[in-house]
Write a protein that holds these residues in place. Sequence first.
Motif, PDB file in Angstrom:
ATOM      1  N   LEU A  70       0.829  -1.207   0.000  1.00 30.18           N
ATOM      2  CA  LEU A  70       0.000   0.000   0.000  1.00 30.18           C
ATOM      3  C   LEU A  70       0.865   1.260   0.000  1.00 30.18           C
ATOM      4  CD1 LEU A  70      -2.782  -1.076   2.529  1.00 30.18           C
ATOM      5  CD2 LEU A  70      -3.041  -0.770   0.057  1.00 30.18           C
ATOM      6  N   ALA A  71       1.970   1.219   0.745  1.00 30.75           N
ATOM      7  CA  ALA A  71       2.881   2.361   0.772  1.00 30.75           C
ATOM      8  C   ALA A  71       3.503   2.591  -0.607  1.00 30.75           C
ATOM      9  CB  ALA A  71       3.964   2.136   1.829  1.00 30.75           C
ATOM     10  N   ALA A  72       3.781   1.500  -1.319  1.00 33.83           N
ATOM     11  CA  ALA A  72       4.355   1.625  -2.664  1.00 33.83           C
ATOM     12  C   ALA A  72       3.383   2.312  -3.621  1.00 33.83           C
ATOM     13  CB  ALA A  72       4.734   0.245  -3.189  1.00 33.83           C
ATOM     14  N   GLN A  73       2.077   2.214  -3.334  1.00 33.15           N
ATOM     15  CA  GLN A  73       1.066   2.890  -4.156  1.00 33.15           C
ATOM     16  C   GLN A  73       0.696   4.263  -3.591  1.00 33.15           C
ATOM     17  OE1 GLN A  73      -2.186   0.398  -5.812  1.00 33.15           O
ATOM     18  NE2 GLN A  73      -1.356  -1.280  -4.583  1.00 33.15           N
ATOM     19  N   HIS A  74       1.420   4.697  -2.549  1.00 33.02           N
ATOM     20  CA  HIS A  74       1.215   6.012  -1.923  1.00 33.02           C
ATOM     21  C   HIS A  74      -0.161   6.150  -1.294  1.00 33.02           C
ATOM     22  CE1 HIS A  74       4.949   7.081  -3.915  1.00 33.02           C
ATOM     23  NE2 HIS A  74       4.423   6.725  -5.078  1.00 33.02           N
ATOM     24  N   LEU A  75      -0.724   5.019  -0.845  1.00 33.92           N
ATOM     25  CA  LEU A  75      -2.032   5.039  -0.194  1.00 33.92           C
ATOM     26  C   LEU A  75      -1.907   5.133   1.327  1.00 33.92           C
ATOM     27  CD1 LEU A  75      -3.813   2.313  -2.353  1.00 33.92           C
ATOM     28  CD2 LEU A  75      -4.047   4.800  -2.525  1.00 33.92           C
ATOM     29  N   VAL A  76      -0.784   4.688   1.871  1.00 36.56           N
ATOM     30  CA  VAL A  76      -0.529   4.793   3.312  1.00 36.56           C
ATOM     31  C   VAL A  76       0.909   5.267   3.517  1.00 36.56           C
ATOM     32  CG1 VAL A  76      -2.127   2.884   3.794  1.00 36.56           C
ATOM     33  CG2 VAL A  76       0.330   2.429   3.659  1.00 36.56           C
ATOM     34  N   SER A  77       1.178   5.731   4.716  1.00 40.35           N
ATOM     35  CA  SER A  77       2.542   6.117   5.077  1.00 40.35           C
ATOM     36  C   SER A  77       2.820   5.637   6.497  1.00 40.35           C
ATOM     37  CB  SER A  77       2.725   7.634   4.982  1.00 40.35           C
ATOM     38  OG  SER A  77       1.861   8.292   5.899  1.00 40.35           O
ATOM     39  N   ARG A  78       4.090   5.552   6.825  1.00 37.76           N
ATOM     40  CA  ARG A  78       4.509   5.177   8.178  1.00 37.76           C
ATOM     41  C   ARG A  78       5.192   6.369   8.841  1.00 37.76           C
ATOM     42  NH1 ARG A  78       6.089   0.254   5.345  1.00 37.76           N
ATOM     43  NH2 ARG A  78       5.116  -1.612   6.253  1.00 37.76           N
ATOM     44  N   ARG A  79       5.045   6.452  10.156  1.00 39.12           N
ATOM     45  CA  ARG A  79       5.725   7.504  10.912  1.00 39.12           C
ATOM     46  C   ARG A  79       6.063   6.974  12.301  1.00 39.12           C
ATOM     47  NH1 ARG A  79       2.256   9.404  14.713  1.00 39.12           N
ATOM     48  NH2 ARG A  79       0.009   9.125  14.328  1.00 39.12           N
ATOM     49  N   GLU A  80       7.050   7.570  12.915  1.00 41.18           N
ATOM     50  CA  GLU A  80       7.416   7.178  14.270  1.00 41.18           C
ATOM     51  C   GLU A  80       6.362   7.645  15.257  1.00 41.18           C
ATOM     52  OE1 GLU A  80      11.219   8.608  15.421  1.00 41.18           O
ATOM     53  OE2 GLU A  80      12.336   7.079  14.316  1.00 41.18           O
ATOM     54  N   ASP A  81       6.086   6.800  16.259  1.00 41.20           N
ATOM     55  CA  ASP A  81       5.219   7.203  17.360  1.00 41.20           C
ATOM     56  C   ASP A  81       6.007   8.176  18.230  1.00 41.20           C
ATOM     57  OD1 ASP A  81       3.848   7.377  19.842  1.00 41.20           O
ATOM     58  OD2 ASP A  81       2.878   5.458  19.450  1.00 41.20           O
ATOM     59  N   PRO A  82       5.496   9.394  18.438  1.00 35.64           N
ATOM     60  CA  PRO A  82       6.249  10.372  19.224  1.00 35.64           C
ATOM     61  C   PRO A  82       6.481   9.932  20.668  1.00 35.64           C
ATOM     62  CG  PRO A  82       4.019  11.159  18.789  1.00 35.64           C
ATOM     63  CD  PRO A  82       4.224   9.942  17.948  1.00 35.64           C
ATOM     64  N   ASN A  83       5.659   9.015  21.157  1.00 36.72           N
ATOM     65  CA  ASN A  83       5.802   8.548  22.531  1.00 36.72           C
ATOM     66  C   ASN A  83       6.662   7.301  22.660  1.00 36.72           C
ATOM     67  OD1 ASN A  83       4.002  10.582  23.507  1.00 36.72           O
ATOM     68  ND2 ASN A  83       2.279   9.341  22.762  1.00 36.72           N
ATOM     69  N   ASP A  84       6.941   6.648  21.540  1.00 33.02           N
ATOM     70  CA  ASP A  84       7.757   5.433  21.564  1.00 33.02           C
ATOM     71  C   ASP A  84       8.394   5.264  20.194  1.00 33.02           C
ATOM     72  OD1 ASP A  84       8.909   2.947  21.750  1.00 33.02           O
ATOM     73  OD2 ASP A  84       7.169   1.979  22.684  1.00 33.02           O
ATOM     74  N   ARG A  85       9.666   5.607  20.083  1.00 26.93           N
ATOM     75  CA  ARG A  85      10.328   5.603  18.784  1.00 26.93           C
ATOM     76  C   ARG A  85      10.482   4.199  18.211  1.00 26.93           C
ATOM     77  NH1 ARG A  85      15.527   9.362  18.842  1.00 26.93           N
ATOM     78  NH2 ARG A  85      15.351   8.839  16.618  1.00 26.93           N
ATOM     79  N   ARG A  86      10.269   3.186  19.030  1.00 27.25           N
ATOM     80  CA  ARG A  86      10.343   1.815  18.525  1.00 27.25           C
ATOM     81  C   ARG A  86       9.099   1.446  17.723  1.00 27.25           C
ATOM     82  NH1 ARG A  86      11.009  -1.089  24.150  1.00 27.25           N
ATOM     83  NH2 ARG A  86       9.277   0.371  24.461  1.00 27.25           N
ATOM     84  N   VAL A  87       8.027   2.199  17.912  1.00 24.87           N
ATOM     85  CA  VAL A  87       6.750   1.905  17.267  1.00 24.87           C
ATOM     86  C   VAL A  87       6.576   2.815  16.054  1.00 24.87           C
ATOM     87  CG1 VAL A  87       4.241   1.878  17.544  1.00 24.87           C
ATOM     88  CG2 VAL A  87       5.730   1.197  19.462  1.00 24.87           C
ATOM     89  N   ARG A  88       6.170   2.208  14.959  1.00 28.55           N
ATOM     90  CA  ARG A  88       5.873   2.980  13.755  1.00 28.55           C
ATOM     91  C   ARG A  88       4.379   2.906  13.463  1.00 28.55           C
ATOM     92  NH1 ARG A  88       9.935   4.815  10.811  1.00 28.55           N
ATOM     93  NH2 ARG A  88       8.890   4.667   8.804  1.00 28.55           N
ATOM     94  N   ARG A  89       3.766   4.044  13.367  1.00 31.89           N
ATOM     95  CA  ARG A  89       2.338   4.139  13.105  1.00 31.89           C
ATOM     96  C   ARG A  89       2.072   4.153  11.607  1.00 31.89           C
ATOM     97  NH1 ARG A  89      -0.226   2.668  17.677  1.00 31.89           N
ATOM     98  NH2 ARG A  89       0.794   3.616  19.485  1.00 31.89           N
ATOM     99  N   VAL A  90       0.927   3.604  11.229  1.00 36.87           N
ATOM    100  CA  VAL A  90       0.500   3.586   9.825  1.00 36.87           C
ATOM    101  C   VAL A  90      -0.709   4.494   9.697  1.00 36.87           C
ATOM    102  CG1 VAL A  90      -0.218   2.135   7.889  1.00 36.87           C
ATOM    103  CG2 VAL A  90       1.272   1.192   9.673  1.00 36.87           C
ATOM    104  N   GLU A  91      -0.717   5.312   8.667  1.00 45.22           N
ATOM    105  CA  GLU A  91      -1.867   6.195   8.460  1.00 45.22           C
ATOM    106  C   GLU A  91      -2.146   6.358   6.974  1.00 45.22           C
ATOM    107  OE1 GLU A  91       0.733  10.327   8.944  1.00 45.22           O
ATOM    108  OE2 GLU A  91      -0.608   9.671  10.547  1.00 45.22           O
ATOM    109  N   LEU A  92      -3.382   6.707   6.688  1.00 46.46           N
ATOM    110  CA  LEU A  92      -3.775   6.954   5.308  1.00 46.46           C
ATOM    111  C   LEU A  92      -3.122   8.228   4.793  1.00 46.46           C
ATOM    112  CD1 LEU A  92      -7.618   6.261   5.487  1.00 46.46           C
ATOM    113  CD2 LEU A  92      -5.945   4.863   4.273  1.00 46.46           C
ATOM    114  N   THR A  93      -2.714   8.202   3.545  1.00 47.93           N
ATOM    115  CA  THR A  93      -2.284   9.432   2.884  1.00 47.93           C
ATOM    116  C   THR A  93      -3.513  10.136   2.318  1.00 47.93           C
ATOM    117  OG1 THR A  93      -2.009   8.323   0.766  1.00 47.93           O
ATOM    118  CG2 THR A  93      -0.093   8.367   2.245  1.00 47.93           C
ATOM    119  N   ALA A  94      -3.315  11.335   1.800  1.00 48.64           N
ATOM    120  CA  ALA A  94      -4.422  12.046   1.156  1.00 48.64           C
ATOM    121  C   ALA A  94      -4.971  11.236  -0.013  1.00 48.64           C
ATOM    122  CB  ALA A  94      -3.963  13.424   0.694  1.00 48.64           C
ATOM    123  N   THR A  95      -4.066  10.554  -0.729  1.00 46.76           N
ATOM    124  CA  THR A  95      -4.498   9.713  -1.852  1.00 46.76           C
ATOM    125  C   THR A  95      -5.367   8.561  -1.369  1.00 46.76           C
ATOM    126  OG1 THR A  95      -2.495  10.258  -3.093  1.00 46.76           O
ATOM    127  CG2 THR A  95      -3.702   8.297  -3.787  1.00 46.76           C
TER     128      THR A  95
END
Length: 214
Positions: free
Chosen positions: A80-105
């Motif tokens: 999904l990330a390769a199609q620019h439909l989602v992105s990953r980001r670091e959790d500000p409270n725990d850098r070991r955790v990466r959150r997944v969220e929808l992109t605008a697309t």
Amino acid sequence: MTGETDVVTGDELIGRILADGQRLQQAATRLRPSPLLDLNLTMQQLKVLIALARGATSGQALTDVLGVRLATVTGIVDRLAAQHLVSRREDPNDRRVRRVELTATGRRLLDRLNEAGEFATRRLLERLDTDGLRTVAAAVRLLCEAAEDEATDRGPAGEARPGKDPAGTAAHDSAGSDSAGSDSAGSDSTGTAGNDSTGSQSAGSQSAGSAAGG
């Protein structure tokens, strides 16, 4: 009148409703091709997008929703990330955790599916008279109440609570792999997947469409 009393069992009525739901899906598809047919997504990928729209952001939350292993979810998110439909980001409270969220697309894609489903459902409902609309409204309300009761009876991961009938809990793991050829979002199985189910051809409007078929 034959003098005989027809006795229709609950199972027979359920069978009729399911059969009419299939008729509705087939008729709706003939009337208006589903936008799902234009997507290069598997059903599991579409489910992840819907789960993210509903608030799931961690890999563990997505495994709970889909009922698959974390490694499977990671592969789905990668595609999904390769199609620019989602992105990953670091959790500000725990850098070991990466959150997944929808992109605008990704959000625009889901909006397009929902708008198409609502449009198709409205066109069908506008063909009914007031009495018919009342019948459909009552049926949809009953389905909503049943779905809410079912959600209450099951845990967050869809597991039956003690004393409840666990039937059907294995179904959510039946498509655990994310092979693009085996379960594409444009196949007829979209009408039964997920419930976010669709005689109205949308990822989010199926229950209303199914009720209209009953």
